[in-house]
Design an enzyme around this catalytic site. Structure first.
Site, PDB file in Angstrom:
ATOM      1  CE1 TYR A 155      23.912  57.276  76.707  1.00  0.00           C
ATOM      2  CE2 TYR A 155      22.529  55.340  76.966  1.00  0.00           C
ATOM      3  CZ  TYR A 155      23.592  56.106  77.373  1.00  0.00           C
ATOM      4  OH  TYR A 155      24.342  55.700  78.434  1.00  0.00           O
ATOM      5  CE  LYS A 225      32.825  68.667  79.055  1.00  0.00           C
ATOM      6  NZ  LYS A 225      33.963  69.246  79.817  1.00  0.00           N
ATOM      7  CG  ASP A 291      34.296  69.383  83.507  1.00  0.00           C
ATOM      8  OD1 ASP A 291      33.246  69.831  83.030  1.00  0.00           O
ATOM      9  OD2 ASP A 291      35.387  69.933  83.357  1.00  0.00           O
ATOM     10  CG  ASP A 315      24.792  55.847  81.653  1.00  0.00           C
ATOM     11  OD1 ASP A 315      24.167  55.221  82.520  1.00  0.00           O
ATOM     12  OD2 ASP A 315      25.617  55.317  80.892  1.00  0.00           O
TER      13      ASP A 315
END
Ligand code: ATP
Length: 426
Positions: A155, A225, A291, A315
């Site tokens: 971002y 992640k 995930d 987000d």
């Protein structure tokens, strides 16, 4: 509304805490589109809740500041300096949804506000209101507060478009100086950069842990992640654990420590250390790959309480979890800098031009953000009165059409009828 600008009405930040006068000036942006339909009702509801909670001893002095289309039409600027100055000076403010100007050199007004005040936490609480339609069998098990990092990650907007001279320079540097040979289609690639820092991680995770401690919540989960992006997302996990173990060793117990004890002394010792820590009321700091986390939120949402995560993960997570409780349209949010006290509470939806001006918009996203604001300034009695009244209305199926049409026995109310019923319930 008032233009009163007495020093005694300004919220200040002293020794790491807000000092809130009995009549603080709070700047607000009405917002564009449905912002015009909802903002005045939100103020009215908040005023009534404050009045009855403190028998008239406290009151908010609302100060309108301009941004978005209204600002452009009145003063020819999308985000006037006076507005930024007001948020800087008065510390705490609230805003309705804003139109994003096209081709005016500003990517988004929301992003500009966040960057200008370095509002590094995007705070998104998610809970279910009985009566609201949801795809889950047990939506009551979802009760989380998401701390999304607001200033770093992809971002940051550091990227170069394919085919440009700038991209060629970056490519040249990567291939010739850094020995990068892994870009599959170099000639047609755009390239983005993902910065994640120790400071950025630590201030976000610190805020999440302090929130959990203050609110006596059981855990903070670092969602990342790091299995794929070792130094950025993996760094977030490593630095997050490091911070907890360094600064909060008396009040937290980490999964990292659990695993170390397990390796050194065996599972039994690790479980025993964990049990002791939990009996002492310590907050458990754990981590999970993003995930797996998304899957777990559906299978065992009760395992999560406070979430700390980077910008992009945050987000997705915020919207998915809000959708799980049927609350995507009413989800509240805030952008906060816990080091300076600056905070802007906001409706999380857009301007919804398709329904603007029709007296049908749902004011609850902004209203629940106002409740967060009341909590933030320490006026939680007023906030919880609003929440309780909302709970009663949703329980009997009284809501604006966007929610009522999916409710069992729902009654669709106009924005004004909804707001007035809520005010009467208070
Ligand atoms: P923007 O371009 O400013 O983001 P948008 O309309 O494209 O606005 P959203 O505000 O996210 O994006 O809304 C998508 C749709 O959801 C709207 O068109 C509207 O029909 C509905 N909606 C959004 N917010 C509300 C609300 N508060 N009350 C009722 N319906 C809403």
């Amino acid at each position: 509304m008032t233009n009163q600008d007495d020093f005694s009405n300004v919220i200040s930040f002293v020794n790491g805490a807000l000092d809130v006068p009995s009549s603080p000036i709070i700047p607000y942006i009405e917002g564009d589109g449905i912002g015009i339909d909802i903002t005045n009702y939100v103020k009215e509801i908040v005023d009534k809740a404050v009045y009855i909670s403190y028998s008239g001893d406290r009151t908010i002095l609302w100060k309108e500041v301009l941004a978005g289309e209204k600002a452009y039409n009145k003063v020819g600027q999308w985000l006037p300096n006076e507005t930024m100055d007001a948020f800087r000076k008065y510390l705490v403010g609230i805003k309705g949804p804003l139109t994003t100007p096209i081709g005016e050199g500003i990517r988004s007004l929301n992003v500009a506000l966040r960057q200008e005040l370095d509002l590094y936490v995007c705070l998104r609480p998610v809970r279910w209101f009985e009566g609201v339609a949801t795809p889950l069998l047990h939506p009551e098990k979802v009760h989380v507060t998401i701390f999304r990092e607001n200033t770093e990650d992809i971002y940051a907007g550091i990227e170069w478009a394919a085919g440009t001279p700038e991209l060629k320079k970056v490519l040249n540097f990567l291939q010739n100086e850094m020995g990068v040979a892994k870009i599959r289609f170099p000639e047609s690639s755009s390239i983005g950069v993902k910065p994640v820092s120790v400071e950025g991680t630590e201030r976000l995770v610190r805020a999440a842990i302090e929130y959990a401690i203050e609110n006596k919540l059981p855990s903070v989960t670092l969602v990342h992640k790091g299995n794929i992006m070792k130094f950025t997302e993996g760094g977030f996990k490593k630095w997050g654990y490091g911070l907890a173990e360094r600064e909060f060793s008396d009040t937290t117990f980490t999964e990292n420590t659990f695993n170390k004890i397990k390796v050194e002394k065996g599972l039994e010792s690790a479980v025993s250390a964990y049990n002791t820590a939990m009996t002492e009321g310590k907050v458990f700091i754990k981590d999970v790959i993003a995930d797996a986390f998304l899957q777990n939120t559906l299978l065992k949402p009760e395992e999560y309480s406070v979430i700390a995560t980077l910008n992009l993960n945050g987000d997705y997570i915020s919207d998915q979890m809000a959708a799980m409780v049927g609350g995507i349209g009413i989800a509240p949010g805030a952008n906060i800098n816990y080091k300076t006290g600056h905070a802007i509470f906001e409706a999380t939806h857009g301007t919804a031009p398709d329904i603007a001006g029709q007296n049908i918009a749902n004011p609850c996203s902004m209203l629940l953000s106002a409740v967060m604001m009341l909590d933030y300034i320490g006026w939680s009695e007023a906030g919880s009165k609003i929440t309780k009244s909302l709970e009663m209305m949703f329980k009997k199926g009284h809501a604006t059409n966007d929610l009522a049409r999916f409710m069992h026995d729902g009654t669709s109310l106009s924005t004004s009828d909804f707001a007035n019923e809520l005010i009467n319930l208070l």
